[in-house]
Design an enzyme around this catalytic site. Structure first.
Site, PDB file in Angstrom:
ATOM      1  N   SER A  34      42.512  42.260  36.139  1.00 50.31           N
ATOM      2  CA  SER A  34      43.764  41.510  36.134  1.00 50.31           C
ATOM      3  C   SER A  34      43.670  40.349  35.143  1.00 50.31           C
ATOM      4  O   SER A  34      43.334  40.547  33.977  1.00 50.31           O
ATOM      5  CB  SER A  34      44.104  41.047  37.548  1.00 50.31           C
ATOM      6  OG  SER A  34      45.407  40.518  37.624  1.00 50.31           O
ATOM      7  N   ASP A  53      51.233  50.791  38.048  1.00 53.24           N
ATOM      8  CA  ASP A  53      51.182  49.332  37.883  1.00 53.24           C
ATOM      9  C   ASP A  53      52.412  48.870  37.095  1.00 53.24           C
ATOM     10  O   ASP A  53      52.634  49.304  35.959  1.00 53.24           O
ATOM     11  CB  ASP A  53      49.904  48.969  37.121  1.00 53.24           C
ATOM     12  CG  ASP A  53      49.627  47.464  37.098  1.00 53.24           C
ATOM     13  OD1 ASP A  53      50.547  46.671  37.378  1.00 53.24           O
ATOM     14  OD2 ASP A  53      48.471  47.100  36.794  1.00 53.24           O
ATOM     15  N   HIS A 113      49.194  47.639  40.869  1.00 49.05           N
ATOM     16  CA  HIS A 113      48.246  46.739  40.208  1.00 49.05           C
ATOM     17  C   HIS A 113      47.021  46.448  41.067  1.00 49.05           C
ATOM     18  O   HIS A 113      45.898  46.362  40.557  1.00 49.05           O
ATOM     19  CB  HIS A 113      48.957  45.430  39.859  1.00 49.05           C
ATOM     20  CG  HIS A 113      48.090  44.453  39.125  1.00 49.05           C
ATOM     21  ND1 HIS A 113      47.639  44.693  37.842  1.00 49.05           N
ATOM     22  CD2 HIS A 113      47.587  43.233  39.484  1.00 49.05           C
ATOM     23  CE1 HIS A 113      46.893  43.671  37.449  1.00 49.05           C
ATOM     24  NE2 HIS A 113      46.848  42.775  38.421  1.00 49.05           N
ATOM     25  N   ASP A 114      47.203  46.278  42.369  1.00 49.15           N
ATOM     26  CA  ASP A 114      46.095  45.918  43.249  1.00 49.15           C
ATOM     27  C   ASP A 114      45.205  47.091  43.636  1.00 49.15           C
ATOM     28  O   ASP A 114      44.314  46.934  44.480  1.00 49.15           O
ATOM     29  CB  ASP A 114      46.636  45.271  44.534  1.00 49.15           C
ATOM     30  CG  ASP A 114      46.721  43.758  44.412  1.00 49.15           C
ATOM     31  OD1 ASP A 114      46.415  43.226  43.334  1.00 49.15           O
ATOM     32  OD2 ASP A 114      47.120  43.110  45.402  1.00 49.15           O
TER      33      ASP A 114
END
Length: 383
Positions: free
Chosen positions: A149, A318, A351-352
């Site tokens: 990230s 994402d 994204h996570d």
């Protein structure tokens, strides 16, 4: 205002003054970190982990702090980043409230928190601070730098600004520049905080804390950290039971997904400093590896020197750091002469995913690291 420092945190002092990219300098600043494993005699087995915006340096349990860390399944003996083989360092981001110097830290000029007197913060400042940490630990060259990230941005800045500092690189859900959608979301998050009357131009306290602004900022963030596919599969249109609904207030909570966001946000507020949130958020918006190359990000990546091999991981779902940004990183590193593998993951978590999809991400990271030369396994040494 408060700092939230986990037990077992260690620090390295930064040079004083420590110059900042956009002007100004820090005095008496420090960077928080933790380590796992053992550095070998020729210093060839060191891995540096650079984090996203909110994590601390406690990536996994260790002797000084046995509590599980935020990347517990990734770091440790026999895990993908195997601490029987690698000496692992995790740095807390400069500007954070989790141990490293940031807006919530005391300003040595007057002893009060920096607040908005903290100098403008850039991703590059975090990279320079991480370089100080590496050198202070006696490491001439890292085996690998791992960034996820925001940490993926910091890792690229580190490699670009300090040629040859690492032989290998793993970039996970990172980016070489901020895209308009991400900038827009983070702008709304910052606005939610700033428009909370308790923010008070950065001059708040624990009792007069911009809770509503932080709640809204966190909710916006969580929505972008996951994917529409996961929201649908996890919550659907399930409504709350009557006793959990907010029927006593107009337009109160009605759906399970609303309740989840509210609970998640309430766990976050009062555990993160709002000014630190503002500074780190804006540092990502400013980041563009191509700014010294006529705005050409791939040229900026192609100018990176000394990285022999890289693994770039992205997630197809994402929306915050979309998959084309990881493909851009891979293409740019190839132009730099780096043997680069790009893996677009089909994880539904967005994204996570790198925090929760242990099967896919663990396998990819372990496979890459197994190919790298380093110290022999020392089975009787535990992180």
């Amino acid at each position: 205002m408060a700092e939230f420092i986990p037990p077992g945190t260690r620090w390295v002092d930064l040079p004083s003054p420590f110059p900042m990219k956009r002007g100004g300098a820090l005095h008496g600043a420090r960077l928080a970190f933790e380590t796992w494993g053992q550095l070998n005699d020729d210093q060839s087995n060191a891995i540096l982990i650079l984090t996203g915006m909110s994590p601390d340096a406690h990536a996994a349990a260790n002797t000084d702090n046995p509590a599980p860390g935020w990347w517990e399944w990734m770091v440790g003996p026999g895990k993908p980043i195997d601490t029987r083989r690698w000496f692992v360092i995790c740095a807390n981001a400069l500007g954070s409230c989790k141990g490293s110097t940031g807006p919530a830290s005391p300003n040595p000029a007057n002893g009060a928190p920096y607040r908005l007197e903290f100098p403008e913060l850039s991703v590059e400042d975090g990279a320079d601070a991480a370089t100080v940490l590496v050198r202070e630990l006696g490491i001439t060259r890292l085996a690998c730098v791992v960034g996820n990230s925001m940490g993926g941005m910091t890792a690229l800045a580190l490699l670009a600004r300090h040629p040859g500092i690492a032989r290998y690189h793993i970039n996970i859900c990172g980016a070489a520049r901020a895209l308009p959608f991400s900038i827009a979301i983070r702008s709304l998050q910052r606005e939610a905080i700033r428009l909370d009357a308790h923010w008070n131009n950065g001059d708040y306290s624990d009792t007069q804390y911009p809770e509503n602004g932080m709640r809204m900022a966190r909710k916006l963030g969580v929505v972008t950290y996951r994917s529409a596919l996961e929201w649908d599969g996890r919550f659907g249109r399930v409504r709350l039971d009557a006793d959990r609904r907010g029927d006593d207030e107009p337009f109160g909570l009605e759906f399970e997904v609303e309740s989840y966001l509210e609970a998640h946000a309430r766990r976050f507020v009062h555990r993160y400093d709002p000014n630190c949130y503002l500074y780190l958020s804006r540092s990502m918006d400013w980041f563009d590896l191509g700014e010294c190359h006529d705005g050409d990000t791939v040229r900026g990546l192609a100018a990176i020197e000394g990285v022999e091999r890289a693994l770039v991981l992205g997630v197809k779902t994402d929306i915050l750091f979309p998959i084309q940004q990881q493909e851009e990183i891979a293409n740019g590193l190839r132009r730099a002469g780096c043997d680069t593998r790009f893996l677009p993951m089909p994880s539904p978590q967005g994204h996570d995913a790198f925090l929760v999809d242990a099967e896919r991400f663990g396998l990819a990271v372990a496979g890459f690291l197994r190919m790298l030369p380093a110290a022999e396994f020392v089975a009787d040494k535990v992180a």
